[in-house]
Design a protein around this motif. Structure first.
Motif, PDB file in Angstrom:
ATOM      1  N   GLU A  69       0.825  -1.205   0.000  1.00 20.92           N
ATOM      2  CA  GLU A  69       0.000   0.000   0.000  1.00 20.92           C
ATOM      3  C   GLU A  69       0.860   1.256   0.000  1.00 20.92           C
ATOM      4  OE1 GLU A  69      -2.342  -0.852   3.448  1.00 20.92           O
ATOM      5  OE2 GLU A  69      -3.795  -1.995   2.288  1.00 20.92           O
ATOM      6  N   LYS A  70       2.161   1.073   0.184  1.00 24.16           N
ATOM      7  CA  LYS A  70       3.137   2.159   0.069  1.00 24.16           C
ATOM      8  C   LYS A  70       4.437   1.515  -0.399  1.00 24.16           C
ATOM      9  CE  LYS A  70       4.420   1.867   4.899  1.00 24.16           C
ATOM     10  NZ  LYS A  70       4.547   2.525   6.169  1.00 24.16           N
ATOM     11  N   ASP A  71       5.320   2.327  -0.941  1.00 19.64           N
ATOM     12  CA  ASP A  71       6.589   1.801  -1.429  1.00 19.64           C
ATOM     13  C   ASP A  71       7.385   1.196  -0.272  1.00 19.64           C
ATOM     14  OD1 ASP A  71       5.763   2.879  -3.819  1.00 19.64           O
ATOM     15  OD2 ASP A  71       7.150   4.569  -3.770  1.00 19.64           O
ATOM     16  N   MET A  72       8.087   0.100  -0.558  1.00 20.75           N
ATOM     17  CA  MET A  72       8.910  -0.589   0.441  1.00 20.75           C
ATOM     18  C   MET A  72      10.348  -0.631  -0.047  1.00 20.75           C
ATOM     19  SD  MET A  72       6.759  -4.093   1.255  1.00 20.75           S
ATOM     20  CE  MET A  72       7.945  -4.713   2.431  1.00 20.75           C
ATOM     21  N   VAL A  73      11.281  -0.388   0.839  1.00 18.99           N
ATOM     22  CA  VAL A  73      12.698  -0.565   0.521  1.00 18.99           C
ATOM     23  C   VAL A  73      13.159  -1.805   1.267  1.00 18.99           C
ATOM     24  CG1 VAL A  73      14.995   0.433   0.563  1.00 18.99           C
ATOM     25  CG2 VAL A  73      13.007   1.922   0.263  1.00 18.99           C
ATOM     26  N   LEU A  74      13.452  -2.869   0.518  1.00 17.94           N
ATOM     27  CA  LEU A  74      13.881  -4.124   1.124  1.00 17.94           C
ATOM     28  C   LEU A  74      15.262  -3.959   1.742  1.00 17.94           C
ATOM     29  CD1 LEU A  74      12.705  -6.669  -1.601  1.00 17.94           C
ATOM     30  CD2 LEU A  74      11.450  -5.774   0.371  1.00 17.94           C
ATOM     31  N   ALA A  75      15.646  -4.917   2.574  1.00 18.69           N
ATOM     32  CA  ALA A  75      16.938  -4.855   3.267  1.00 18.69           C
ATOM     33  C   ALA A  75      18.105  -4.786   2.283  1.00 18.69           C
ATOM     34  CB  ALA A  75      17.092  -6.055   4.198  1.00 18.69           C
ATOM     35  N   ASN A  76      17.936  -5.358   1.085  1.00 22.61           N
ATOM     36  CA  ASN A  76      19.009  -5.337   0.084  1.00 22.61           C
ATOM     37  C   ASN A  76      19.009  -4.058  -0.750  1.00 22.61           C
ATOM     38  OD1 ASN A  76      16.919  -5.616  -1.765  1.00 22.61           O
ATOM     39  ND2 ASN A  76      17.432  -7.705  -2.341  1.00 22.61           N
ATOM     40  N   GLY A  77      18.114  -3.119  -0.437  1.00 25.24           N
ATOM     41  CA  GLY A  77      18.060  -1.844  -1.141  1.00 25.24           C
ATOM     42  C   GLY A  77      17.068  -1.781  -2.290  1.00 25.24           C
ATOM     43  N   LYS A  78      16.536  -2.931  -2.703  1.00 23.53           N
ATOM     44  CA  LYS A  78      15.566  -2.932  -3.802  1.00 23.53           C
ATOM     45  C   LYS A  78      14.275  -2.249  -3.340  1.00 23.53           C
ATOM     46  CE  LYS A  78      12.982  -5.713  -7.034  1.00 23.53           C
ATOM     47  NZ  LYS A  78      12.793  -6.982  -7.693  1.00 23.53           N
ATOM     48  N   VAL A  79      13.709  -1.433  -4.215  1.00 24.10           N
ATOM     49  CA  VAL A  79      12.468  -0.731  -3.913  1.00 24.10           C
ATOM     50  C   VAL A  79      11.312  -1.461  -4.594  1.00 24.10           C
ATOM     51  CG1 VAL A  79      11.186   1.433  -4.118  1.00 24.10           C
ATOM     52  CG2 VAL A  79      13.670   1.479  -3.763  1.00 24.10           C
ATOM     53  N   LEU A  80      10.287  -1.763  -3.795  1.00 25.42           N
ATOM     54  CA  LEU A  80       9.048  -2.301  -4.342  1.00 25.42           C
ATOM     55  C   LEU A  80       8.025  -1.172  -4.309  1.00 25.42           C
ATOM     56  CD1 LEU A  80       8.654  -5.839  -2.711  1.00 25.42           C
ATOM     57  CD2 LEU A  80       9.749  -5.204  -4.861  1.00 25.42           C
ATOM     58  N   PHE A  81       7.566  -0.788  -5.470  1.00 24.99           N
ATOM     59  CA  PHE A  81       6.620   0.302  -5.580  1.00 24.99           C
ATOM     60  C   PHE A  81       5.188  -0.204  -5.421  1.00 24.99           C
ATOM     61  CE2 PHE A  81      10.370   1.661  -7.945  1.00 24.99           C
ATOM     62  CZ  PHE A  81      10.608   2.879  -7.331  1.00 24.99           C
ATOM     63  N   THR A  82       4.325   0.660  -4.987  1.00 21.73           N
ATOM     64  CA  THR A  82       2.909   0.340  -4.893  1.00 21.73           C
ATOM     65  C   THR A  82       2.386   0.030  -6.286  1.00 21.73           C
ATOM     66  OG1 THR A  82       2.709   1.836  -3.036  1.00 21.73           O
ATOM     67  CG2 THR A  82       0.674   1.223  -4.145  1.00 21.73           C
ATOM     68  N   THR A  83       1.639  -1.064  -6.409  1.00 22.16           N
ATOM     69  CA  THR A  83       1.127  -1.475  -7.718  1.00 22.16           C
ATOM     70  C   THR A  83      -0.391  -1.471  -7.768  1.00 22.16           C
ATOM     71  OG1 THR A  83       1.237  -3.789  -7.027  1.00 22.16           O
ATOM     72  CG2 THR A  83       3.128  -2.913  -8.253  1.00 22.16           C
ATOM     73  N   ILE A  84      -1.015  -0.903  -6.751  1.00 21.03           N
ATOM     74  CA  ILE A  84      -2.476  -0.867  -6.733  1.00 21.03           C
ATOM     75  C   ILE A  84      -2.957   0.575  -6.729  1.00 21.03           C
ATOM     76  CG2 ILE A  84      -2.778  -3.097  -5.616  1.00 21.03           C
ATOM     77  CD1 ILE A  84      -3.192  -1.612  -2.983  1.00 21.03           C
ATOM     78  N   ASP A  85      -4.131   0.759  -7.278  1.00 19.54           N
ATOM     79  CA  ASP A  85      -4.780   2.061  -7.244  1.00 19.54           C
ATOM     80  C   ASP A  85      -5.637   2.142  -5.990  1.00 19.54           C
ATOM     81  OD1 ASP A  85      -3.758   2.723  -9.769  1.00 19.54           O
ATOM     82  OD2 ASP A  85      -5.434   1.730 -10.776  1.00 19.54           O
ATOM     83  N   ASP A  86      -5.969   3.336  -5.603  1.00 23.36           N
ATOM     84  CA  ASP A  86      -6.765   3.554  -4.395  1.00 23.36           C
ATOM     85  C   ASP A  86      -8.075   2.765  -4.426  1.00 23.36           C
ATOM     86  OD1 ASP A  86      -7.059   4.976  -1.840  1.00 23.36           O
ATOM     87  OD2 ASP A  86      -8.766   5.908  -2.864  1.00 23.36           O
ATOM     88  N   HIS A  87      -8.703   2.654  -5.596  1.00 24.92           N
ATOM     89  CA  HIS A  87      -9.991   1.946  -5.671  1.00 24.92           C
ATOM     90  C   HIS A  87      -9.839   0.445  -5.438  1.00 24.92           C
ATOM     91  CE1 HIS A  87      -8.685   0.991  -9.775  1.00 24.92           C
ATOM     92  NE2 HIS A  87      -9.586   0.039  -9.747  1.00 24.92           N
ATOM     93  N   MET A  88      -8.609  -0.070  -5.534  1.00 24.50           N
ATOM     94  CA  MET A  88      -8.377  -1.492  -5.310  1.00 24.50           C
ATOM     95  C   MET A  88      -8.218  -1.828  -3.825  1.00 24.50           C
ATOM     96  SD  MET A  88      -5.750  -2.161  -8.455  1.00 24.50           S
ATOM     97  CE  MET A  88      -5.698  -3.951  -8.318  1.00 24.50           C
ATOM     98  N   ILE A  89      -8.064  -0.816  -2.993  1.00 26.22           N
ATOM     99  CA  ILE A  89      -7.944  -1.042  -1.561  1.00 26.22           C
ATOM    100  C   ILE A  89      -9.354  -1.142  -0.983  1.00 26.22           C
ATOM    101  CG2 ILE A  89      -7.099  -0.114   0.625  1.00 26.22           C
ATOM    102  CD1 ILE A  89      -4.951   1.397  -0.990  1.00 26.22           C
ATOM    103  N   PRO A  90      -9.661  -2.235  -0.301  1.00 26.07           N
ATOM    104  CA  PRO A  90     -11.008  -2.371   0.271  1.00 26.07           C
ATOM    105  C   PRO A  90     -11.324  -1.225   1.227  1.00 26.07           C
ATOM    106  CG  PRO A  90      -9.774  -4.423   0.469  1.00 26.07           C
ATOM    107  CD  PRO A  90      -8.816  -3.368   0.005  1.00 26.07           C
ATOM    108  N   ALA A  91     -12.578  -0.833   1.279  1.00 24.08           N
ATOM    109  CA  ALA A  91     -12.990   0.288   2.128  1.00 24.08           C
ATOM    110  C   ALA A  91     -12.623   0.054   3.584  1.00 24.08           C
ATOM    111  CB  ALA A  91     -14.506   0.498   1.992  1.00 24.08           C
ATOM    112  N   TRP A  92     -12.776  -1.175   4.091  1.00 24.80           N
ATOM    113  CA  TRP A  92     -12.452  -1.456   5.483  1.00 24.80           C
ATOM    114  C   TRP A  92     -10.964  -1.266   5.781  1.00 24.80           C
ATOM    115  CZ3 TRP A  92      -8.886  -5.260   5.534  1.00 24.80           C
ATOM    116  CH2 TRP A  92      -8.911  -6.205   4.495  1.00 24.80           C
ATOM    117  N   ARG A  93     -10.118  -1.376   4.745  1.00 24.05           N
ATOM    118  CA  ARG A  93      -8.665  -1.224   4.925  1.00 24.05           C
ATOM    119  C   ARG A  93      -8.270   0.247   5.027  1.00 24.05           C
ATOM    120  NH1 ARG A  93      -4.422  -4.206   6.657  1.00 24.05           N
ATOM    121  NH2 ARG A  93      -2.562  -3.535   5.586  1.00 24.05           N
ATOM    122  N   LYS A  94      -9.071   1.134   4.450  1.00 27.11           N
ATOM    123  CA  LYS A  94      -8.748   2.564   4.416  1.00 27.11           C
ATOM    124  C   LYS A  94      -9.040   3.245   5.752  1.00 27.11           C
ATOM    125  CE  LYS A  94      -9.732   2.920  -0.491  1.00 27.11           C
ATOM    126  NZ  LYS A  94     -10.581   3.517  -1.495  1.00 27.11           N
TER     127      LYS A  94
END
Length: 136
Positions: free
Chosen positions: A110-135
């Motif tokens: 749900e937000k970008d992550m920087v792994l321990a090895n330095g690799k960045v995982l970017f958010t790949t979902i749009d806001d509408h894909m996040i369930p309402a209960w999660r927001k």
């Protein structure tokens, strides 16, 4: 850099057993936000969502390690899984004393992550894909 608390090969052995029908190998907290999230993203059944999560756990590698942290009076390991079924995923779990996989979190980042090895995982979902209960 901290290393994972739990041996990933042991975790995969546990997950493999679970996939083969040994349902005592692990559990999702009830109701499972992870399962609900996967159902929401893929419009699938509960059993399909569980299989997606377990097969995702089987894809974890040491390079996917993010961090460990203290939760619920124990340690959880956190990982980031890149491009599994079209998304980057946040993964969290702990292993109980009886080698049962517990407290599984598995959802798209749900937000970008920087792994321990330095690799960045970017958010790949749009806001509408996040369930309402999660927001909330």
């Amino acid at each position: 850099m901290q290393s994972p608390k739990y041996d990933l090969d042991m975790v995969k052995t546990t997950v493999s057993s679970w996939l083969k029908g040994n349902y005592e190998s692990g559990w999702f907290s009830a109701p499972s936000c992870s399962i609900d999230y996967v159902i929401h993203i893929f419009n699938c059944t509960n059993s399909t969502a569980e299989k997606i999560v377990l097969e995702g756990l089987m894809k974890l590698e040491t390079k996917n390690y993010y961090q460990r942290k203290s939760m619920w009076g124990d340690i959880v390991d956190e990982y980031g899984l890149s491009n599994y079924l079209g998304h980057n995923w946040y993964v969290k779990f702990m292993v109980g004393e009886d080698k049962v996989l517990e407290e599984i979190s598995f959802h798209p980042c749900e937000k970008d992550m920087v792994l321990a090895n330095g690799k960045v995982l970017f958010t790949t979902i749009d806001d509408h894909m996040i369930p309402a209960w999660r927001k909330n």
